[in-house]
Motif scaffolding. Structure first.
Motif, short mmCIF file in Angstrom:
data_model
loop_
_atom_site.label_atom_id
_atom_site.label_comp_id
_atom_site.label_asym_id
_atom_site.label_seq_id
_atom_site.Cartn_x
_atom_site.Cartn_y
_atom_site.Cartn_z
N LEU A 24 64.77 83.03 44.56
CA LEU A 24 63.79 82.03 44.15
C LEU A 24 62.84 81.67 45.29
O LEU A 24 61.63 81.57 45.10
CB LEU A 24 64.50 80.76 43.66
CG LEU A 24 65.13 80.81 42.27
CD1 LEU A 24 66.03 79.59 42.06
CD2 LEU A 24 64.06 80.87 41.19
N ILE A 25 63.40 81.48 46.47
CA ILE A 25 62.59 81.09 47.63
C ILE A 25 61.70 82.25 48.08
O ILE A 25 60.55 82.06 48.46
CB ILE A 25 63.49 80.60 48.77
CG1 ILE A 25 64.11 79.25 48.37
CG2 ILE A 25 62.71 80.45 50.07
CD1 ILE A 25 65.12 78.70 49.35
N THR A 26 62.22 83.47 48.00
CA THR A 26 61.43 84.65 48.35
C THR A 26 60.22 84.77 47.44
O THR A 26 59.10 85.01 47.88
CB THR A 26 62.27 85.94 48.27
OG1 THR A 26 63.37 85.83 49.17
CG2 THR A 26 61.45 87.16 48.63
N VAL A 27 60.44 84.58 46.14
CA VAL A 27 59.36 84.66 45.16
C VAL A 27 58.32 83.58 45.40
O VAL A 27 57.12 83.78 45.27
CB VAL A 27 59.93 84.56 43.73
CG1 VAL A 27 58.82 84.34 42.72
CG2 VAL A 27 60.71 85.82 43.38
N LYS A 28 58.78 82.39 45.80
CA LYS A 28 57.88 81.25 46.03
C LYS A 28 56.80 81.58 47.06
O LYS A 28 55.67 81.13 46.96
CB LYS A 28 58.70 80.05 46.50
CG LYS A 28 57.86 78.81 46.79
CD LYS A 28 58.74 77.66 47.26
CE LYS A 28 57.90 76.44 47.61
NZ LYS A 28 58.75 75.32 48.10
N TYR A 29 57.16 82.39 48.07
CA TYR A 29 56.23 82.69 49.15
C TYR A 29 55.56 84.05 48.99
O TYR A 29 54.98 84.57 49.92
CB TYR A 29 56.95 82.62 50.50
CG TYR A 29 57.35 81.21 50.84
CD1 TYR A 29 56.40 80.28 51.27
CD2 TYR A 29 58.67 80.79 50.70
CE1 TYR A 29 56.76 78.97 51.56
CE2 TYR A 29 59.04 79.48 50.99
CZ TYR A 29 58.08 78.59 51.42
OH TYR A 29 58.44 77.30 51.69
N GLN A 30 55.65 84.62 47.79
CA GLN A 30 54.95 85.86 47.49
C GLN A 30 53.88 85.59 46.44
O GLN A 30 53.98 84.63 45.67
CB GLN A 30 55.93 86.91 46.93
CG GLN A 30 56.91 87.43 47.96
CD GLN A 30 57.88 88.42 47.35
OE1 GLN A 30 57.96 88.56 46.13
NE2 GLN A 30 58.63 89.10 48.19
N PRO A 31 52.82 86.42 46.39
CA PRO A 31 51.83 86.26 45.33
C PRO A 31 52.49 86.41 43.98
O PRO A 31 53.36 87.26 43.79
CB PRO A 31 50.85 87.42 45.60
CG PRO A 31 51.07 87.80 47.02
CD PRO A 31 52.52 87.52 47.31
#
Length: 248
Positions: free
Chosen positions: A117-124
């Protein structure tokens, strides 16, 4: 990147277990373990906390009430000995719900969800990396499944088989077919491993519902024929044999 973790539980033994698990997980860092939820809340408001492991039954304030005070400041993983609160946790948008005693593999599964979830948050945001909220919440003897805006309780003993449909799965019971957004791997992780087995890349069956096997087909109690994939054949017959021996 390490995820900063905080534990809140009114039992020291529970704090010790989770502290040990966090120490063994390379991408996690413990920033506090508290018996006092009020002191923990003060830390969350002052510092960055990525994951909160939160007990539900606490004397001063319940875990569910505590979540409402967080105002979305951190991702929450509930830890409790009581399965009946899974639905409440689902409605409060917790990431996962761990039943005590918490096995290490379920702990890893839960923290990996937060990491994703956190990885996705900081990706386009693209169709390939958009994270969907949890659609299945497991408990001790059943799951809650999100279907068409409703949350449906399905007991493990009712499930005949599960069929994968791309990014969706269909859960079949004698009375219904429930379609929800999930992958076969996610569903497989939630099911009791001695009662369910994957027999095909798109099929998981309940061993107790098997009536007979003929060639490369498994026939269930309701007459449904499920294909037996060559890749899964050896493990299926091994588990079937173990279940037969255990019931003698």
């Amino acid at each position: 990147m390490k995820l900063r973790c905080l534990i809140v539980d009114d039992e020291q033994a529970a704090l010790n277990v989770l502290t040990n698990y966090i120490s063994k997980t390379p991408f996690l860092e413990l920033c506090g373990a508290y018996l006092d939820p009020i002191a923990a809340l003060d830390v969350i408001y002052k510092e960055d906390v990525d994951i909160l492991f939160l007990d539900i039954h606490m004397p001063e304030i319940s875990g569910l009430e505590f979540i409402k005070l967080l105002r979305g400041r951190t991702k929450v993983i509930l830890t409790t000995a009581y399965s009946q609160y899974a639905l409440d946790g689902y409605q409060l948008n917790v990431v996962d719900y761990l039943l005590k005693p918490v096995p290490f593999d379920r702990f890893l599964q839960a923290v990996q969800k937060v990491k994703d979830l956190i990885t996705v948050k900081y990706q386009p945001e693209t169709p390939s990396n958009t994270q969907q909220p949890a659609q299945i919440i497991p408990t001790q003897d059943h799951v809650f499944v999100k279907v068409d805006g409703k949350i449906v309780k399905v007991r493990f003993e009712e499930i005949l088989y599960i069929e994968g449909l791309g990014n969706y799965v269909s859960i079949y019971t004698p009375a219904s077919r429930l379609v929800t957004l999930s992958t076969m791997k996610e569903v497989e992780d939630y099911l009791p491993e001695n009662d369910f087995i994957r027999v095909h890349r798109s099929h998981i069956i309940a061993l107790g519902k098997v009536e007979y096997i003929e060639g490369n087909q498994i026939f269930l109690a309701n007459g449904t024929a499920i294909p037996l994939g060559e890749t899964y054949r050896e493990r299926f017959f091994k588990l079937l044999e173990e279940n037969m021996m255990n019931r003698k």
